[in-house]
Design a protein around this motif. Structure first.
Motif, short mmCIF file in Angstrom:
data_model
loop_
_atom_site.label_atom_id
_atom_site.label_comp_id
_atom_site.label_asym_id
_atom_site.label_seq_id
_atom_site.Cartn_x
_atom_site.Cartn_y
_atom_site.Cartn_z
N GLN A 143 -11.27 11.82 0.86
CA GLN A 143 -11.60 13.29 0.64
C GLN A 143 -11.82 14.06 1.89
OE1 GLN A 143 -11.45 15.15 -2.30
NE2 GLN A 143 -11.87 16.83 -1.17
N MET A 144 -10.77 14.68 2.34
CA MET A 144 -11.12 15.74 3.68
C MET A 144 -11.43 16.90 3.50
SD MET A 144 -7.65 13.74 5.62
CE MET A 144 -6.56 14.77 4.32
N ASN A 145 -12.49 17.59 3.93
CA ASN A 145 -12.87 18.80 3.68
C ASN A 145 -12.97 19.59 5.11
OD1 ASN A 145 -13.25 18.59 0.91
ND2 ASN A 145 -15.30 17.80 1.34
N SER A 146 -13.12 20.83 5.18
CA SER A 146 -13.19 21.30 6.44
C SER A 146 -12.20 21.22 7.41
CB SER A 146 -14.56 21.41 7.02
OG SER A 146 -15.73 21.85 5.96
N LEU A 147 -10.89 21.13 6.96
CA LEU A 147 -9.92 20.53 8.03
C LEU A 147 -9.54 21.58 9.11
CD1 LEU A 147 -7.56 18.98 5.03
CD2 LEU A 147 -8.38 17.70 7.12
N ASN A 148 -9.29 21.07 10.13
CA ASN A 148 -9.12 21.86 11.40
C ASN A 148 -7.51 21.20 11.92
OD1 ASN A 148 -9.51 19.72 13.50
ND2 ASN A 148 -11.52 20.06 12.75
N PRO A 149 -7.00 22.23 12.58
CA PRO A 149 -5.44 21.75 13.09
C PRO A 149 -5.50 20.60 13.87
CG PRO A 149 -5.96 24.07 13.50
CD PRO A 149 -7.02 23.51 13.04
N GLU A 150 -6.70 19.97 14.71
CA GLU A 150 -6.64 18.71 15.18
C GLU A 150 -6.68 17.72 14.15
OE1 GLU A 150 -7.55 21.98 17.27
OE2 GLU A 150 -8.85 21.13 15.92
N LEU A 172 0.81 -1.12 -0.08
CA LEU A 172 -0.07 0.09 0.22
C LEU A 172 0.91 1.34 0.10
CD1 LEU A 172 -2.58 -1.12 2.63
CD2 LEU A 172 -2.79 -1.41 0.30
N VAL A 173 0.57 2.05 -0.95
CA VAL A 173 1.36 3.53 -1.02
C VAL A 173 0.32 4.65 -0.86
CG1 VAL A 173 2.85 4.56 -2.45
CG2 VAL A 173 3.13 2.27 -2.30
N GLU A 174 0.47 5.24 0.11
CA GLU A 174 -0.24 6.65 0.25
C GLU A 174 0.40 7.81 -0.54
OE1 GLU A 174 -0.34 4.48 4.34
OE2 GLU A 174 1.07 5.11 2.90
N SER A 175 -0.53 8.77 -0.79
CA SER A 175 -0.05 9.96 -1.36
C SER A 175 -0.96 10.94 -1.15
CB SER A 175 0.22 9.87 -2.85
OG SER A 175 -0.96 9.58 -3.86
N GLY A 176 -0.81 12.32 -1.66
CA GLY A 176 -1.73 13.58 -1.16
C GLY A 176 -1.67 14.12 -0.04
N GLY A 177 -0.84 13.72 1.05
CA GLY A 177 -0.67 14.83 1.97
C GLY A 177 -0.07 15.93 1.73
N GLY A 178 -0.08 16.74 2.79
CA GLY A 178 0.72 18.06 2.71
C GLY A 178 0.33 19.02 3.62
N LEU A 179 0.67 20.19 3.35
CA LEU A 179 0.17 21.57 4.25
C LEU A 179 -0.95 22.13 3.82
CD1 LEU A 179 0.68 23.47 6.74
CD2 LEU A 179 2.48 24.47 5.16
N VAL A 180 -1.99 22.46 4.63
CA VAL A 180 -3.17 23.13 4.25
C VAL A 180 -3.76 24.14 5.28
CG1 VAL A 180 -4.83 21.47 4.81
CG2 VAL A 180 -5.52 23.20 3.27
N GLN A 181 -4.32 25.17 5.07
CA GLN A 181 -4.85 25.91 6.02
C GLN A 181 -6.01 25.51 6.70
OE1 GLN A 181 -5.11 29.97 4.39
NE2 GLN A 181 -3.29 30.44 5.29
N ALA A 182 -6.46 25.93 7.76
CA ALA A 182 -7.65 25.39 8.31
C ALA A 182 -8.71 25.91 7.50
CB ALA A 182 -7.78 26.00 9.85
N GLY A 183 -9.94 24.97 7.39
CA GLY A 183 -10.94 25.29 6.46
C GLY A 183 -10.76 24.51 5.16
N GLY A 184 -9.26 24.22 4.80
CA GLY A 184 -9.14 23.83 3.40
C GLY A 184 -9.43 22.34 3.24
#
Length: 123
Positions: A82-89, A4-16
């Protein structure tokens, strides 16, 4: 043996939003329950979302329900988050996992794990 190989992570602002993908090889992908787990610094690994082999049933942790969506493409041997409305937690390393057990989201049932992809949400 399943890889299994994951991809797509990164840095995003809250709400992104971010979309994680997991590519599987070496096994019969369409027979596995697939899931995402995450582990934040200093915390135990926790369940995020799971999907049965057909995609007919999905399960979510209470903390992500309504914000995250898990899906799979058995023709492409991939599972997505799919991750929406991301927050620091939500900051954590996210792991893709595969299980031969039907309808499970218990970590000990998942035999195969990816290396993880880092998701960082800034405030």
């Amino acid at each position: 043996q399943v890889q299994l190989v994951e991809s797509g992570g990164g840095l995003v602002q809250a709400g992104g939003s971010l979309r994680l993908s997991c590519a599987a090889s070496g096994g019969t992908f369409s027979t596995y329950t697939m899931a995402w787990f995450r582990q934040a610094p200093g915390k135990e690994r926790e369940f995020v979302a799971a999907i049965t082999w057909s995609g007919g049933s999905t399960y979510y942790a209470a903390s992500v329900k309504g914000r995250f969506t898990i899906s799979r493409d058995n023709a492409e041997n991939t599972v997505n988050l799919q991750m929406n409305s991301l927050n620091p937690e939500d900051t954590a390393v996210y792991y893709c996992a595969a299980s031969n057990v039907y309808r499970t989201y218990v970590a000990r049932d998942f035999r195969y794990w990816g290396q993880g992809t880092q998701v960082t949400v800034s405030s």
